[in-house]
Design an enzyme around this catalytic site. Sequence first.
Site, short mmCIF file in Angstrom:
data_model
loop_
_atom_site.label_atom_id
_atom_site.label_comp_id
_atom_site.label_asym_id
_atom_site.label_seq_id
_atom_site.Cartn_x
_atom_site.Cartn_y
_atom_site.Cartn_z
N TYR A 155 0.83 -1.20 0.00
CA TYR A 155 0.00 0.00 0.00
C TYR A 155 0.86 1.25 0.00
O TYR A 155 1.92 1.29 0.64
CB TYR A 155 -0.87 0.05 1.26
CG TYR A 155 -2.04 -0.90 1.28
CD1 TYR A 155 -3.26 -0.52 0.73
CD2 TYR A 155 -1.94 -2.15 1.87
CE1 TYR A 155 -4.35 -1.38 0.77
CE2 TYR A 155 -3.03 -3.02 1.91
CZ TYR A 155 -4.23 -2.62 1.36
OH TYR A 155 -5.31 -3.46 1.41
N TYR B 21 -0.98 -10.14 0.36
CA TYR B 21 0.15 -9.71 1.21
C TYR B 21 0.01 -10.34 2.59
O TYR B 21 -1.09 -10.71 3.01
CB TYR B 21 0.22 -8.18 1.29
CG TYR B 21 -1.03 -7.51 1.83
CD1 TYR B 21 -1.26 -7.38 3.19
CD2 TYR B 21 -1.99 -7.02 0.95
CE1 TYR B 21 -2.41 -6.77 3.67
CE2 TYR B 21 -3.15 -6.41 1.42
CZ TYR B 21 -3.34 -6.28 2.79
OH TYR B 21 -4.47 -5.69 3.25
N ARG C 52 -3.51 -12.02 3.34
CA ARG C 52 -4.77 -11.52 2.82
C ARG C 52 -4.93 -11.94 1.36
O ARG C 52 -4.00 -11.79 0.57
CB ARG C 52 -4.82 -9.97 2.85
CG ARG C 52 -4.88 -9.30 4.19
CD ARG C 52 -5.99 -9.69 5.14
NE ARG C 52 -7.31 -10.01 4.57
CZ ARG C 52 -8.22 -9.15 4.18
NH1 ARG C 52 -8.00 -7.86 4.27
NH2 ARG C 52 -9.39 -9.55 3.73
N HIS D 90 -7.64 -8.10 -2.66
CA HIS D 90 -8.94 -7.47 -2.38
C HIS D 90 -8.88 -5.98 -2.68
O HIS D 90 -7.82 -5.36 -2.69
CB HIS D 90 -9.35 -7.69 -0.92
CG HIS D 90 -8.40 -7.07 0.07
ND1 HIS D 90 -7.26 -7.70 0.48
CD2 HIS D 90 -8.42 -5.88 0.70
CE1 HIS D 90 -6.61 -6.94 1.33
NE2 HIS D 90 -7.28 -5.80 1.48
N HIS E 227 -10.87 -2.52 -1.21
CA HIS E 227 -11.76 -1.97 -0.19
C HIS E 227 -12.78 -1.05 -0.86
O HIS E 227 -12.42 -0.28 -1.75
CB HIS E 227 -10.98 -1.15 0.82
CG HIS E 227 -9.97 -1.93 1.61
ND1 HIS E 227 -10.24 -2.44 2.86
CD2 HIS E 227 -8.69 -2.28 1.34
CE1 HIS E 227 -9.17 -3.06 3.31
NE2 HIS E 227 -8.21 -3.00 2.42
#
Lengths: 209, 237
Positions: free
Chosen positions: B103, B142, B152, B155, B157
């Site tokens: 991120y 990640y 995870r 995905h 959000h």
Amino acid sequence: MVQSLDYLKETASQTAGPYVHIGLIPKQAGFDIFETNFTNILADENTCGERIIIEGRVIDGTGTPLRDALLEIWQANADGRYNHELDRQKSGKVDEGFRGWGRTGTDFDTALYRFETIKPGRVSGRNGMDMAPHINFWIVARGINIGLNTRMYFSDEQDANAIDPVLNLIEQQPRRKTLIANRDDTGPIPVYRFDIVLQGDGETVFFDI
Amino acid sequence: MEFYQRDRTLQPAGYTPIYKTSVARSPRQSLLSLQGSLSEITGPVFGQNELGPLDNDLIRNYAKDGDPIGERIIVHGRVLDENNRPVPDTLVEFWQANAGGRYRHKKDTYLAPIDPNFGGCGRALTDENGYYFFRTIKPGPYPWRNYVNSWRPAHIHFSVFGSGFAQRLITQMYFEGDPLIKECPIVHVIPDEDAINRLIAPIDLKGSVPLDTIAYKFDIVLRGRRSTLFENRLEGN
């Protein structure tokens, strides 16, 4: 077999996660991408009403303040009107420049959140019972699976608070004060301090709205 | 017009020990159920003039000297309510990791590199049919600290408003065929298997741009409003 009810089902909630800032307040994530950013400042120089600051923390069950929470507020204007087509109250009028909504994150260092807004007026509640002035809060964060809804009321509205239909729904008297922010008049603009306790002693009352 | 009561059997509880961070961050007292008042049935309204022309194009909205690395994808779908009616003119916001699972965030220290051409966020208003779309690259999975070896699934959000504050929703979209979905504690805080499946976007070849970008379709359902057949009094006067 009977006929089927063809309602859809609400999409399941998932946590906003630790990086919620990227999507909703990217400047706090550390970068600048949008021309228009949504902020914690709700009122401008044309907004009617008393300027106030709301400041506080979001505290977990160990007493530790969250540094990665995101909060949104939704409120009526100084006349007690929401800027929305379904508010058909006959009293008061919409303040066109005042949306009544803001968002912010708790600070990575101080863990404080802060909104700059105006104090809302009373809004008509169900069955014609006035609700005391209040601001609606919605809190998400890593570890919060579904957003938490609560309300902030004002310490200087004791009479209105005493007959507020929502505060009076709270069966345990001592819990009502978890929704009342204390006014501090020592600075140039009144500050309401409103800590939100997610769990344990002094746990804030949260609503299933 | 109030909203239907939220069906909590389809929603995660607050306290879900498989997702460890929820343990100290979940209320222990019951939520107090409120009938809708103006405070809950109204909500903020946003306009197209608040969005920039690239806000729904994550391939371009942070590009500095080229396109971001990764699979080019379109994500599109509709925001509906439980009555199967479109939710028009509502703000949909989205954010995600880059193709390596990193991120753009000052608190993310995963060793996968930042992509200089990828911001990882965008937003759109639904049209009159509740339709939205955006273009991005497919995010990577990640690791995260839950168990020592938790990963995870890929995905995106999503944040959605609806027309009333009671409809406010944050969720995550997963990708068809991702083997990490069935392992993920965050996914499995949802107590209903069908509700989990509704978060998994299928590949949508018909929505794809041939030789260019593949599409995934993701519909979002918000709470529906009660009809007003025999209205009880929401407000005075």
